[in-house]
Design an enzyme around this catalytic site. Sequence first.
Site, PDB file in Angstrom:
ATOM      1  CG  HIS A 203      -7.029   7.802   0.705  1.00 19.07           C
ATOM      2  ND1 HIS A 203      -7.389   6.484   0.473  1.00 19.07           N
ATOM      3  CD2 HIS A 203      -7.101   8.410  -0.497  1.00 19.07           C
ATOM      4  CE1 HIS A 203      -7.658   6.309  -0.813  1.00 19.07           C
ATOM      5  NE2 HIS A 203      -7.497   7.472  -1.432  1.00 19.07           N
TER       6      HIS A 203
ATOM      7  CD  GLN B 152      -7.579  12.645  -4.012  1.00 19.58           C
ATOM      8  OE1 GLN B 152      -6.990  13.487  -4.676  1.00 19.58           O
ATOM      9  NE2 GLN B 152      -8.140  11.591  -4.558  1.00 19.58           N
TER      10      GLN B 152
ATOM     11  CB  SER C  40      -6.534   4.206  -6.648  1.00 21.11           C
ATOM     12  OG  SER C  40      -6.082   5.189  -5.737  1.00 21.11           O
TER      13      SER C  40
ATOM     14  CG  HIS D  45      -4.180  -1.089   4.590  1.00 18.51           C
ATOM     15  ND1 HIS D  45      -3.695  -0.343   3.541  1.00 18.51           N
ATOM     16  CD2 HIS D  45      -4.913  -2.100   4.048  1.00 18.51           C
ATOM     17  CE1 HIS D  45      -4.107  -0.890   2.394  1.00 18.51           C
ATOM     18  NE2 HIS D  45      -4.843  -1.947   2.677  1.00 18.51           N
TER      19      HIS D  45
ATOM     20  CB  CYS E 189      -0.902  -0.015   1.237  1.00 23.55           C
ATOM     21  SG  CYS E 189      -1.754   1.539   1.493  1.00 23.55           S
TER      22      CYS E 189
ATOM     23  CB  CYS F 127       0.903   1.344   4.748  1.00 18.48           C
ATOM     24  SG  CYS F 127      -0.641   0.440   4.995  1.00 18.48           S
TER      25      CYS F 127
ATOM     26  CG  HIS G  97      -4.281   3.381   4.001  1.00 21.17           C
ATOM     27  ND1 HIS G  97      -3.250   2.662   4.565  1.00 21.17           N
ATOM     28  CD2 HIS G  97      -4.488   4.428   4.816  1.00 21.17           C
ATOM     29  CE1 HIS G  97      -2.861   3.262   5.676  1.00 21.17           C
ATOM     30  NE2 HIS G  97      -3.598   4.335   5.846  1.00 21.17           N
TER      31      HIS G  97
ATOM     32  CG  ASN H 267     -13.508   9.771  -5.017  1.00 22.98           C
ATOM     33  OD1 ASN H 267     -14.649  10.218  -4.976  1.00 22.98           O
ATOM     34  ND2 ASN H 267     -12.626  10.135  -5.909  1.00 22.98           N
TER      35      ASN H 267
END
Length: 347
Positions: free
Chosen positions: A165, A167, A160, A114, A52, A55, A163, A152
Amino acid sequence: MSHETLQSKPHRRFNPLSNKWVLVSPQRASRPWKGKVEKEKLHQEPSYDQECYLCPGNIRASGLVNDEYKDVYIFDNDFAAIEENGADINLKDGLFQTEAVSGNCKVICYSPDHSKTMPELDINSIQKIIDAWCKLYFELEQKYPWVQIFENKGEINGCSNPHPHGQVWAGSFLPDEAAREDREQKAYFESLKSPLLLDYVKQEIKLMERIVCINDDWVALVPYWASWPFEMLLLPRTPISHMTDLTDEQKLSLARILKELTTRYDNLFNCSFPYSMGWHWRPANGQPSEHWIMHAHFYPPLLRSATIQKFMVGYELMAETQRDISPEQAAKMLRDTSDIHYKLRGE
Ligand code: H2U
Ligand code: ZN
């Protein structure tokens, strides 16, 4: 129109934030869903994945190495959509118009773990995400009028990496959605001297029909004009135009409602519920902002199960957004779920 008619006959509803209409066809969905509701493949991500790129300690596509971070971790997007030094390409030649853009894109890892998405994080970790959003905003609003924070979630949504996250894309321009909401809230405020979304939330609290989660400071509801089946609007109960104006208590109650909402989402179809979410708030352009109420939109792509997706195609692309299940039915389905995550219930 009577309440029953709204649940049984096709009609259109108006979205005052976007100034667009949505076609509602509840007669197509009034039957309770008897189809299969898939149980998630109970796939459990590991807490650390050496493949990943998000990570702690791992190498990203750019060759840069992530810190051994312990809570939230922010880095510059290695494939930024808007660049800091935008090319000078302003052009107006009849129907051919071009505008220069500059900006900054960052990735926000919610947790070093993760495997833990928002509903599985504890309240303290969610508070740290809220603090990170505020910190990023303070930094980026110095240079850019619009700081778009978003997430997203889920492969089905083009994300994608599992993990957890989000933006931030900050830019030198007011993007379309922001400009539209700015315009509509402003026009409403000018004619009625009250913020559109404050009037709206007060009416929804009286009705309680579309509300999924509520606490002293916040409400999460399926808007009257929702396009996506389980779309959500998360907004404050008082006039707050920006997240950075929140008190510590309001941030705590925000963390709580985020956890509850995302937990109910996961419990709806017993899966890690995919969505696109993002924050809208007053632009950093020095203009009056009494008309602005901060809020988050959640747009989940699912329709009936972990794998049955709603597509915005056909009539929706060519004519107007359309939905079957009514917003009231969707809100009730989410209210009827447990507020304890299915993985913790061990069913
Ligand atoms: P999404 O999964 O929501 O697309 O977010 C991943 C973001 O992370 C994406 O914008 C960035 C992509 O550009 N990224 C990096 O910055 N470095 C990497 O090594 C891979 C992905
Ligand atoms: Zn990871």
